[in-house]
Design a protein around this motif. Structure first.
Motif, short mmCIF file in Angstrom:
data_model
loop_
_atom_site.label_atom_id
_atom_site.label_comp_id
_atom_site.label_asym_id
_atom_site.label_seq_id
_atom_site.Cartn_x
_atom_site.Cartn_y
_atom_site.Cartn_z
N MET A 25 0.91 -1.44 0.12
CA MET A 25 0.40 -0.08 0.29
C MET A 25 1.31 1.47 -0.14
O MET A 25 1.54 1.17 0.86
N VAL B 34 7.82 0.23 7.82
CA VAL B 34 7.13 -1.07 7.94
C VAL B 34 7.06 -1.45 6.34
O VAL B 34 6.95 -1.67 5.63
N PRO B 35 7.27 -2.92 6.73
CA PRO B 35 7.12 -3.90 5.41
C PRO B 35 5.63 -3.59 4.70
O PRO B 35 4.81 -3.48 5.12
N GLY B 36 5.67 -3.81 3.98
CA GLY B 36 4.62 -3.06 2.29
C GLY B 36 3.57 -4.02 2.71
O GLY B 36 2.47 -4.19 3.00
N THR B 37 3.63 -5.78 3.10
CA THR B 37 3.13 -6.65 3.04
C THR B 37 2.43 -6.74 4.68
O THR B 37 1.16 -6.69 5.32
N LEU C 144 1.28 -3.18 5.32
CA LEU C 144 0.47 -2.33 5.35
C LEU C 144 -1.05 -3.43 4.01
O LEU C 144 -2.25 -3.27 4.67
N ASP C 145 -0.02 -4.64 3.27
CA ASP C 145 -1.31 -4.74 2.92
C ASP C 145 -2.68 -5.38 3.82
O ASP C 145 -3.33 -5.62 3.90
#
Ligand code: SF4
Ligand code: SF4
Ligand code: SF4
Lengths: 477, 344
Positions: free
Chosen positions: B1, B88-91, B93-94
Motif C-alpha cells: 500500500m 514498515v514492511p509493505g506486506t 500495510l497490505d
C-alpha cells in the motif's frame, strides 16, 4: 486429510487432470493451502489480486455490484471450481467479489506457479475458455453502454456477443473495411488513426469505452478509421444484426449509443503517454518547472530511503504543459493500467498488490531485463545484483563516512574490501526458484512502507507531486 | 500500500502558495505582541520588562525554528532522518488494509454502529499489524448512508512536508527582525544591538533576494532548457565522452588532439578541421577522423550548453553564501546575548 490424499483429490479436479506430471509436481510443491471461515472475503471487486484460487472443499458465492449499484449474484463456487483467473491472466482489477459461505479450504497459485502451469496448452485452454465466458458475462453486466437496457435486450446481446483477445499491436478494424459489429473495450486500450498525410491519431479507447457507434447512428457501412490494440486488449464484439435489432426496438439503447459516440477520449490528451504505442498509467510524478529550484532534494531523498542507495527517480522525462506551466513527467513508475513490465516478466518477479501498485518481488527476480525492455516509459533500471561484487557506489554510508575529506576515503576503502570479499566467494547468487541472479531490476516503489513519498514529502517548493496523468491533459467530455 | 500526500497545490508560481499559506498566522501572531504593546502602551506602563522578555523569547524561538528548517532539509538528504526509520514492511500495510476492508464490510452490513467501537477496532488492526506509526485512521460519517460510518486511511506525515517548513521559515524571517527591533526598543546604542539589528536585516534581505531568484530563475532556466535539459545535457556529455574514449583508445597523439579540441569553449570550423588533420596524422583513416571530429565537436557544444545552464542554475544556490553565514553569526550572537543576559 493427509497430504497424499489431498494431492490425489487435487489430481482428480478436471482443471489439474490434464496437467503433465512435471506440472503437477510443481503444483504439489509450490501451491499454498488456505483455510478460511464462513463470511471471509476471498476476492473483492475492484481489488488487484493476481492470485489464482481453486476451492478444494466448502462453498463460496460470487457476486458483483453493477454500475446501477444493484448487487447481482453470479452463482456458487464449489470444490474443483476456481476464481481469480481474470486478474491472473490480464493483470486487471477483479470485476466480481467472492465470499466464503462455509468453512472452506482452497489452494492458491501465486503468479510464478500460475504462469508455469499456464504454459501447458491443456491447462491454458481450460483457463482461456472460462476467462472468455466470465469476462463476457461480467462485462455485459458492467458496460456503461448497456446499463439500463431491458432484460430481453440484454439476453439477446448475451446470446450473440463474443469476447476476443487482441495481442498488442494487432489491428482490430481497418479503415475502409465494412463495419460488421459494435466493439466494447473490456480491458486494454485501443488507438484509432486515420490515414492522409501521414498517420493521424484520432482517439484512444480505454476499458469500458466502445467504438463503432457512429456507423450505426449515421448508417455508414465502412470504418473511417483504423483501430489498433495498444496493449493486450479484450474486446466484446456485438454483431451488426444483433445491434440493429436491439436499436430498432429500444429507444434507451439508441440514447446510450448517442452518448457513447460523443465519449471519445480527447484527441491530444494521451498522445504523450501513448507515444510509445502504449497505455497511460494511473500515477505520474509531475514536476512543475516554474517552481522547481533544481535543488535535487527529491533525488537525494529517494536515495536516502533505499538501502541500496540507488535513486528510483530521474528528473528527466517528457515535457508537457498544464495550462501554460511546463511540467516534466519524471521517470518514475506510472503503475500502469496495463503493466507491460509485469506481462513480460516470466519469473513472477513483478506483481500488482491489492492497491493496484506494480511491485517487484525481489526474491524472484533474476535480472534478465525483460521488464526493463518492455516498460514503454523506460522506468525500470537494471543494477548489479546484490552481493555480485559489482555494486560500486551503492553501499550504504556509515555516519562517519559522510564527514568531509576523510569520509569519502573511508567509504571507498570499505567498499573495496567488500568487493574483494565478494569476489573471493564462489557461491552463485540465486533467486527463490534457484535460478542464478545476474542483476536486479529497480523502479519507483512509492517509498513502500513509509508514510510518505520521500521525493514529494521533502521538496521545499512542492514542485513535485503525484498526479493522474490524464488530469494534465483531459478536458471535460 | 502506498500513501499519497493530499493537499498538493495547483501548478503555478511559488509566490501564490506563499500568499495562500497558513503560515501567515505565525507572522501575525508574532507581530501581535509589539502591535498590542503599541496600542495599550499607556495602560502597560511598568511592564516594559515583560515586553522585552516576550519579544526576546519570541525572536529567539523564531530564529531557532527557522534554522530547524535548514536542518530538516539537510537531514532528509541523508539516510539518518528518523522518519526514514519508520518504514514498515509493505506486506504489513497490505494485511492491515485487508483487515480494514473486512471491518468496512461489517460496518456496511450494520454489524457496527458505535463510532467509538469502530475507532477502537480500526486502531487495534493498525496496532496488531505494526503500522500505527505510519497510518492514521479516521472514522467519518458516511455521506451516502445516514447513520453509517466510513474508515479512512491517511498517511501520518510525522514532521509535515518540507514545503510547509519553508513557508514557516519565510514568515518567521519576516517577523523576527521586527521583533528584534522592538526588543531593542529601536535603540542602537550598544555594539550588540547594532550587530543584532544589522544581521537580522541582512539575513532577511538576502533571504528575500534568494526568494526572488527562486521565483524568477526556474522560469528562465526552463526556457533555456527547452531543447536540452541540464540532466539530459549531462548524460549526453558523458555518453559522448565515453564514445570518444573508445574511438581514440590508446593512441596518445589522437588523444591529445581530441583533448585540446574538447577543452575549447566553442567548436569553430577551423579548429575542427585542424583536429581532423591531426587525427589523420595520428594514423586514423579519413572517415574515422571525420567521425571522431564530429563527436568531439558535439561534445564541445554540449559542454558549452551545460556550462551556460550551470551558470544560470548556480544563481539558485549562490545567494545562500550571503544568507547562511550572516544567519549563523546571528544565531551565535543571539546565543551569546541570551547567556550574557542571564549571566549578568
Ligand atoms: S526537490 Fe523539488 S525543487 Fe528540488 S529539484 Fe526536486 S522537484 Fe525540484
Ligand atoms: S514499470 Fe513501466 S510498464 Fe511497469 S507499471 Fe511502471 S511504468 Fe508501467
Ligand atoms: S516515490 Fe519514493 S521511490 Fe518513488 S521516486 Fe519518489 S522517493 Fe523515489
Amino acid at each position: 486429510m493427509n497430504e497424499d490424499r489431498f494431492l490425489t483429490a487435487l489430481r482428480r479436479f478436471p482443471l489439474f487432470a490434464t496437467l503433465s506430471d512435471h506440472g503437477f509436481q510443481q503444483l504439489a510443491t509450490h501451491h499454498q493451502k488456505e483455510v478460511v471461515e464462513a463470511g471471509a472475503s476471498l476476492l473483492s471487486q475492484g481489488d488487484y489480486r493476481d492470485r489464482f484460487c481453486v476451492l478444494v472443499s466448502g462453498v463460496a458465492s460470487s457476486f458483483m455490484v453493477e454500475p446501477s449499484g444493484q448487487r447481482a449474484d453470479l452463482g456458487t463456487i464449489g470444490p474443483g471450481d476456481y476464481f481469480g483467473e481474470l486478474c491472473a491472466v490480464s493483470g486487471q482489477p477483479s470485476s466480481s467479489s467472492v465470499i466464503a459461505e462455509s468453512h472452506c479450504t482452497m489452494i492458491v497459485l501465486e503468479q510464478p506457479l500460475f504462469r508455469m502451469l499456464y504454459a501447458e496448452p491443456d491447462f491454458a485452454e481450460l483457463i482461456d475458455g472460462s476467462y472468455r465466458d466470465r469476462a463476457l458475462t461480467l462485462h455485459l453486466r458492467a458496460a456503461p453502454l448497456l446499463s439500463g437496457l431491458e432484460t430481453s435486450d440484454l439476453d439477446l446481446i448475451r446470446a450473440n456477443a463474443e469476447l476476443e483477445v487482441f495481442p498488442k499491436g494487432t489491428t482490430i478494424a481497418h479503415e475502409g473495411a465494412p463495419v460488421g459489429a459494435l466493439f466494447l473495450v473490456r480491458s486494454g486500450a485501443v488507438k484509432s488513426t486515420r490515414s492522409g498525410s501521414g498517420e493521424q491519431v484520432t482517439g484512444y479507447f480505454m476499458a469500458n469505452s466502445s467504438f463503432g457507434e457512429r456507423a450505426f447512428l449515421d448508417g455508414s457501412h465502412t470504418w473511417t478509421e483504423t483501430y489498433v490494440a495498444m496493449a493486450k486488449t479484450d474486446i466484446v464484439r456485438i454483431d451488426r444484426a444483433t445491434t440493429d435489432q436491439v436499436l430498432a426496438r429500444s429507444p434507451k439503447a439508441m440514447e446510450l449509443l448517442h452518448e457513447a459516440a460523443g465519449r471519445i477520449f480527447e484527441q491530444d490528451e494521451l498522445e504523450v503517454m501513448g507515444h510509445n504505442q502504449s497505455v497511460k498509467g494511473g500515477d505520474a510524478l509531475a514536476i512543475d518547472m516554474h517552481r522547481c529550484i533544481r535543488c535535487n532534494v527529491c533525488v537525494e531523498s529517494c536515495v536516502a530511503v533505499h538501502e541500496d542507495r540507488v535513486p528510483r527517480l530521474s528528473k528527466r522525462g517528457h515535457r508537457v504543459y498544464a495550462g501554460d506551466v511546463p511540467v516534466t513527467l519524471a521517470t518514475s513508475c506510472y503503475h500502469c493500467d496495463i503493466p507491460e513490465c509485469m506481462l513480460a516478466c516470466g519469473f513472477g518477479a513483478i506483481r500488482r498488490d491489492s492497491q493496484g501498485m506494480v511491485r517487484f518481488v525481489e526474491a524472484n527476480c533474476i535480472g534478465c531485463g525483460s521488464c526493463s525492455m518492455a516498460c514503454p516509459y523506460g522506468v525500470i533500471r537494471m543494477t548489479p545484483a546484490p552481493g555480485s561484487g559489482e555494486r560500486r557506489g551503492v553501499l550504504k554510508h556509515k555516519l562517519w563516512e559522510t564527514l568531509p575529506l576523510v569520509g569519502p576515503r573511508m567509504y571507498e576503502r570499505r567498499q573495496q574490501k567488500l568487493i574483494e570479499q565478494e569476489q573471493k566467494s564462489d557461491e552463485p547468487i540465486v533467486n527463490a526458484q534457484g535460478i542464478p541472479v545476474t542483476a536486479k531490476a529497480i523502479k519507483c516503489d512509492r517509498c513502500e512502507g513509509l508514510p510518505f513519498e520521500a521525493c514529494v514529502y521533502n521538496c521545499p517548493t512542492e514542485a513535485i507531486r503525484r498526479v493522474d496523468p490524464g488530469s494534465l491533459f483531459r478536458k471535460p467530455v | 500500500m502506498a500513501l499519497s500526500i493530499p493537499d498538493s497545490p495547483d501548478f503555478g508560481p511559488l509566490h501564490r502558495s506563499l500568499l495562500k499559506s497558513k503560515a501567515w498566522v505565525i507572522f501575525l501572531a508574532f507581530l501581535s505582541v509589539p502591535a498590542l504593546w503599541f496600542v495599550f502602551r499607556a495602560q502597560l506602563v511598568g511592564c516594559e520588562r515583560y515586553f522585552l522578555l516576550a519579544t526576546g523569547v519570541l525572536a529567539a524561538a523564531g530564529y531557532l525554528l527557522a534554522a530547524l528548517y535548514a536542518l530538516r532539509k539537510f537531514i532528509h538528504r541523508t539516510p539518518f532522518a528518523h522518519e526514514f526509520a519508520m518504514r514498515v514492511p509493505g506486506t504489513s500495510l497490505d494485511q492491515a488494509e485487508i483487515e480494514l476492508g473486512v471491518l468496512r464490510r461489517e460496518i456496511s452490513e450494520g454489524k457496527h454502529s458505535n463510532r467509538g467501537a469502530i475507532v477502537r477496532a480500526a486502531n487495534a488492526i493498525a496496532k496488531k499489524n505494526g503500522v500505527h506509526k505510519v497510518i492514521a485512521l479516521r472514522v467519518v460519517a458516511d455521506d451516502d448512508e445516514p447513520g453509517g460510518f466510513g474508515v479512512q486511511t491517511l498517511p501520518r506525515n510525522p514532521l509535515g512536508k518540507t514545503a510547509r517548513w519553508f513557508e514557516t521559515h519565510f514568515f518567521l524571517g519576516l517577523a523576527c527582525p521586527i521583533l528584534v527591533l522592538f526588543h531593542g526598543q529601536g535603540s542602537l546604542d550598544s555594539t550588540m544591538a547594532i550587530a543584532l539589528n544589522t544581521l537580522a536585516v541582512i539575513v532577511t534581505v538576502t533571504g528575500l533576494f534568494g526568494l526572488m531568484l527562486w521565483l524568477k530563475t526556474p522560469t528562465i532556466l526552463t526556457r533555456l532548457e527547452s531543447d536540452l535539459s541540464t540532466e539530459e545535457a549531462f548524460v549526453l556529455s558523458r555518453s559522448l565522452q565515453r564514445q570518444l574514449n573508445t574511438r581514440v583508445g590508446e593512441n596518445a597523439a589522437a588523444r591529445s588532439a581530441v583533448e585540446s579540441f574538447v577543452a575549447r569553449k566553442q567548436a569553430t570550423r577551423d579548429r575542427a578541421e585542424t583536429t581532423r588533420q591531426d587525427l589523420e596524422q595520428a594514423g586514423f583513416a579519413a572517415a574515422d577522423a571525420q567521425d571522431v571530429t564530429v563527436l568531439a565537436a558535439q561534445l564541445v557544444s554540449v559542454k558549452a550548453t551545460l556550462s551556460r545552464l550551470d551558470r544560470v542554475r548556480r544563481r539558485l544556490t549562490t545567494w545562500k553564501y550571503v544568507h547562511i553565514p550572516p544567519a549563523v553569526l546571528l544565531m551565535a550572537l543571539v546565543a551569546i546575548h541570551i547567556v550574557s543576559v542571564f549571566w549578568y
